[in-house]
Design an enzyme around this catalytic site. Structure first.
Site, PDB file in Angstrom:
ATOM      1  N   GLY A  38       0.826  -1.199   0.000  1.00  0.00           N
ATOM      2  CA  GLY A  38       0.000   0.000   0.000  1.00  0.00           C
ATOM      3  C   GLY A  38       0.862   1.250   0.000  1.00  0.00           C
ATOM      4  N   SER A 111       6.238  -4.851  -1.366  1.00  0.00           N
ATOM      5  CA  SER A 111       6.107  -3.462  -1.803  1.00  0.00           C
ATOM      6  C   SER A 111       6.276  -2.548  -0.582  1.00  0.00           C
ATOM      7  CB  SER A 111       4.773  -3.276  -2.524  1.00  0.00           C
ATOM      8  OG  SER A 111       4.724  -2.061  -3.217  1.00  0.00           O
ATOM      9  N   TRP A 112       5.293  -1.691  -0.272  1.00  0.00           N
ATOM     10  CA  TRP A 112       5.396  -0.866   0.932  1.00  0.00           C
ATOM     11  C   TRP A 112       5.693  -1.723   2.160  1.00  0.00           C
ATOM     12  CZ3 TRP A 112       5.943   3.119   4.042  1.00  0.00           C
ATOM     13  CH2 TRP A 112       5.398   3.068   5.330  1.00  0.00           C
ATOM     14  N   ASP A 271       9.825  -4.187 -13.239  1.00  0.00           N
ATOM     15  CA  ASP A 271       9.075  -3.365 -12.282  1.00  0.00           C
ATOM     16  C   ASP A 271       9.421  -1.907 -12.557  1.00  0.00           C
ATOM     17  OD1 ASP A 271       7.849  -2.108 -10.159  1.00  0.00           O
ATOM     18  OD2 ASP A 271       8.476  -3.608  -8.678  1.00  0.00           O
ATOM     19  N   HIS A 299       5.978  -5.780 -11.095  1.00  0.00           N
ATOM     20  CA  HIS A 299       5.630  -5.548  -9.693  1.00  0.00           C
ATOM     21  C   HIS A 299       4.770  -6.712  -9.200  1.00  0.00           C
ATOM     22  CE1 HIS A 299       5.656  -2.733  -6.332  1.00  0.00           C
ATOM     23  NE2 HIS A 299       4.364  -2.991  -6.132  1.00  0.00           N
TER      24      HIS A 299
END
Length: 326
Positions: A38, A111-112, A271, A299
């Site tokens: 996120g 990711s985050w 990505d 990604h």
């Protein structure tokens, strides 16, 4: 394993926060933690559990402050974000670990979630058995400026629309002057629900665009149909990206704190939204880490998922062997 968690509940995180958590797998398995992306991505249908062998793992996931089933929800403009920081998220993780009686665990972040996993591990290295990071990011100023502005060189039509919305909003933004991410945060904090809704829709369209290469091509994420999810995701992401450089010292400058901790960094060559440079730099500063650059994926993707599963299997096997030797 079934389709529902073995256990789940709400954790008192302080500051009026109730944090949703869930647990899968074996109560006597190797403890592991999953941190979602996120910011604001939530756990969804808990698909992360498929990246672990639940016959040998005690797997926990939590929905970070302000999103998913945690409360209060960031889609509500009255929900303040002052107590939604990396330090607060680390506090929530530690509160969950203590509440569940876990001494050490394997930590996964996507990711985050990889930023949060690194920040947590650098704060509490004594609690880490090993790490698996996928679609790696540290949420540095360089990375944020790239994903919100620089990558417009790859998607000029989509970025023109993204920037034009902020320019027309009356927030005082003009491309080339000021940061687009800051303009969007102002829009997403607007007291006018129509302004927040429109900004979140433009943010979601840009999100789908910049992750499209190397995945399944451009497609609309069905989660955006949920207004609460979409607005919370956009608001929390803009909030954290505006506060880029979330750790002090920056994550890359404190990799010595992970000395001796095994870790695997998995990243797609394609990505575009998060170039492989960050994963490479972290690997260079983390002796003993393993870097996997998947040439075909972006990604996320099918072959990245396989690397992810294999990395967790190796860490779990190592932890089981270590426990037997003790």
């Amino acid at each position: 394993m079934g389709e529902t968690p073995r256990e789940q509940g709400m954790l008192d995180g302080g500051d009026g926060q109730s944090i949703y958590w869930e647990e899968w797998g074996q109560p006597d398995g190797v403890p592991a933690l999953y941190l979602h992306g996120g910011p604001g991505g939530a756990l969804g249908t808990s698909g992360y559990r498929h990246r672990f062998d639940l016959t040998r793992t005690r797997l926990l996931g939590l929905e970070q402050r302000g999103c998913g089933r945690s409360r209060p929800h960031a889609s509500d403009p009255s929900t303040p974000l002052e107590t939604n920081t990396v330090a607060h998220l680390i506090h929530d993780i530690e509160t969950l670990r203590e509440a569940r009686g876990i001494e050490k665990w394997i930590v996964n972040g996507v990711s985050w979630g990889s930023t949060l996993a690194l920040a947590y591990a650098q704060t509490h290295p004594e609690r880490i058995l090993g790490m698996v990071l996928v679609a790696v990011t540290t949420t540095s100023r360089r990375e944020v400026d790239w994903i919100t502005e620089g990558v417009g060189a790859i998607f000029p039509e989509a970025w023109d629309r993204f920037a034009a919305h902020a320019e027309r909003s009356g927030m005082g933004y003009e491309r080339g002057h000021g940061r687009l991410v800051e303009a969007y945060l102002r829009l997403l904090n607007s007291p006018d629900p129509a302004v927040r809704d429109a900004a979140s829709r433009e943010w979601a369209l840009w999100e789908d665009t910049h992750i499209s290469i190397g995945t399944d091509g451009f497609r609309r994420d069905p989660r955006w149909n949920d207004d609460g999810y979409r607005i919370a995701f956009a608001r929390l992401t803009a909030h954290y990206w505006t506060s880029a450089g979330v750790s002090n010292p920056p994550i890359l400058a404190a990799m010595d704190r992970l000395h001796g901790i095994p870790g695997t960094l998995i990243h797609g060559r394609r990505d575009i939204s998060g170039p492989a440079l960050t994963a490479w730099e972290l690997h260079q500063q983390w002796p003993g880490s393993k870097l996997i650059i998947d040439e075909g994926d972006g990604h996320g993707g099918g072959s990245i998922a396989k690397h992810w599963e294999q990395a967790n299997a190796q860490l779990v096997s190592g932890a089981v062997t270590h426990m037997k030797m003790k």
